[in-house]
Design an enzyme around this catalytic site. Structure first.
Site, PDB file in Angstrom:
ATOM      1  N   GLN A  68     -10.546 -13.156 -58.483  1.00 56.52           N
ATOM      2  CA  GLN A  68     -10.762 -14.530 -58.929  1.00 56.52           C
ATOM      3  C   GLN A  68      -9.842 -15.474 -58.161  1.00 56.52           C
ATOM      4  O   GLN A  68      -8.627 -15.253 -58.087  1.00 56.52           O
ATOM      5  CB  GLN A  68     -10.505 -14.709 -60.425  1.00 56.52           C
ATOM      6  CG  GLN A  68     -10.872 -16.128 -60.873  1.00 56.52           C
ATOM      7  CD  GLN A  68     -10.584 -16.415 -62.329  1.00 56.52           C
ATOM      8  OE1 GLN A  68      -9.438 -16.466 -62.739  1.00 56.52           O
ATOM      9  NE2 GLN A  68     -11.645 -16.614 -63.114  1.00 56.52           N
ATOM     10  N   CYS A  98      -9.680 -22.071 -66.594  1.00 55.44           N
ATOM     11  CA  CYS A  98      -8.296 -22.010 -67.062  1.00 55.44           C
ATOM     12  C   CYS A  98      -7.789 -23.408 -67.420  1.00 55.44           C
ATOM     13  O   CYS A  98      -7.907 -24.333 -66.614  1.00 55.44           O
ATOM     14  CB  CYS A  98      -7.409 -21.375 -65.998  1.00 55.44           C
ATOM     15  SG  CYS A  98      -5.689 -21.224 -66.514  1.00 55.44           S
TER      16      CYS A  98
END
Length: 333
Positions: A68, A98
């Site tokens: 990621q 996030c």
């Protein structure tokens, strides 16, 4: 072992900062041969400007494994993607979920939900650089005062037009102001029905659901609608509950699942090899503390490892001592 990443994505373990490092992924792979494993988020600037390619280290046995990336500059993400592809990752994923302050200040993560065209530009650049390796997105259903029912379908449509065929959707809105990253894992309500509707709206896309899923029964229920399910914290705190038996329940594997005791013993050669490279035992065993959650001897297992693994010279003998405190029948799957 599952080679096809799309098939492996029927069940995946989420990228989790400070948790899903290479030692954790190796441990998880011993429990499931098929589930797709993700790295912690690696920022594109760290790779491209910082040369921190050691962050991409992994064991070949971790495949299928995805990396990621965090970032919002298309050129830099393209360069980072090339580096990741050269390292042999099976998938390159962009973090659009996030909510941490550090991520916001870098203009990536969940804040990108506000700028679908920029995400599309990033994904096109990554796709062009990926040399056939699939690029994917992990996103939220929205941020702050956005209306997820409006924002999410527009976001998916815009980004899919850039060539993205797989999305993992965390079924929770992110609050970028006023809530900590920890609170963002629990406070905004989950909206599974909205994510399910996205699969109906975009049947040609491979969509996975993420957020609050804690059992294989729940995974199977979501798979009645979705293409894949991503599990997070439960894979760390109670991995046996969702990974031991996952190959049989989710992937139709007919081999006998390992017991938790067998998994620990399979870790011994790995631990010994890592210790010779200067890795401390605690860096590995901290990921194993939850293996016997809810079973007789679990407290002693955790205590022995927690207290002893940081000491100089700690090795496999300490893990064997901790394992001896857990009755073997208690680890049966």
């Amino acid at each position: 072992m599952t080679k096809d990443v799309k098939t492996a994505a029927r069940l995946s373990v989420a990228p989790m900062m400070d948790w899903s490092d290479r030692h954790c992924r190796y441990f998880h792979r011993l429990m499931s041969r098929h589930a797709l494993l993700y790295t912690e988020m690696v920022t594109a600037p760290a790779l491209v400007r910082g040369g921190a390619v050691h962050l991409l280290d992994y064991n070949p046995q971790e495949h299928p494994v995805a990396v990621q990336l965090g970032g919002s500059d298309p050129k830099e993400l393209a360069q980072a993607t090339k580096i990741c592809v050269a390292r042999g990752y099976d998938e390159v994923n962009l973090n659009v979920g996030c909510p941490s302050d550090r991520v916001q200040s870098g203009t990536f993560g969940a804040v990108l939900m506000r700028d679908a065209p920029l995400v599309a530009d990033c994904m096109k650049a990554m796709n062009d650089a990926a040399q056939g390796v699939e690029v994917t997105v992990k996103c939220r259903i929205g941020v702050d005062n956005q209306t997820p029912d409006d924002v999410l379908p527009d976001f998916i449509e815009t980004v899919a037009a850039a060539g993205v065929k797989r999305f993992t959707i965390h079924a929770r809105k992110a609050w970028l102001q006023g809530l900590s990253p920890k609170e963002n894992r629990d406070v905004p309500p989950l909206d599974y029905p909205l994510v399910h509707r996205m699969k109906q709206a975009f049947p040609h896309l491979h969509l996975s659901i993420n957020g609050g899923i804690t059992s294989l029964d729940e995974v199977r229920a979501h798979l009645d609608v979705m293409d894949g399910v991503m599990i997070g914290r439960v894979a760390y705190h109670d991995p046996a509950a969702v990974l031991l038996g996952a190959d049989q329940a989710i992937f139709g594997d007919t081999t006998r699942p390992p017991s938790a005791h067998e998994v620990v013993k399979k870790m011994y050669p790995y631990i010994e090899a890592q210790l010779t490279q200067g890795i401390r035992l605690h860096s590995i065993t901290r990921h194993m503390l939850g293996l016997f959650t809810g079973r007789p001897g679990a407290r002693k297992w955790r205590r022995i490892l927690s207290e002893g693994a940081t000491r100089d010279g700690a090795g496999v003998a300490l893990v064997a001592e901790a394992l001896s405190q857990v009755p073997e029948h208690a680890s049966a799957t």
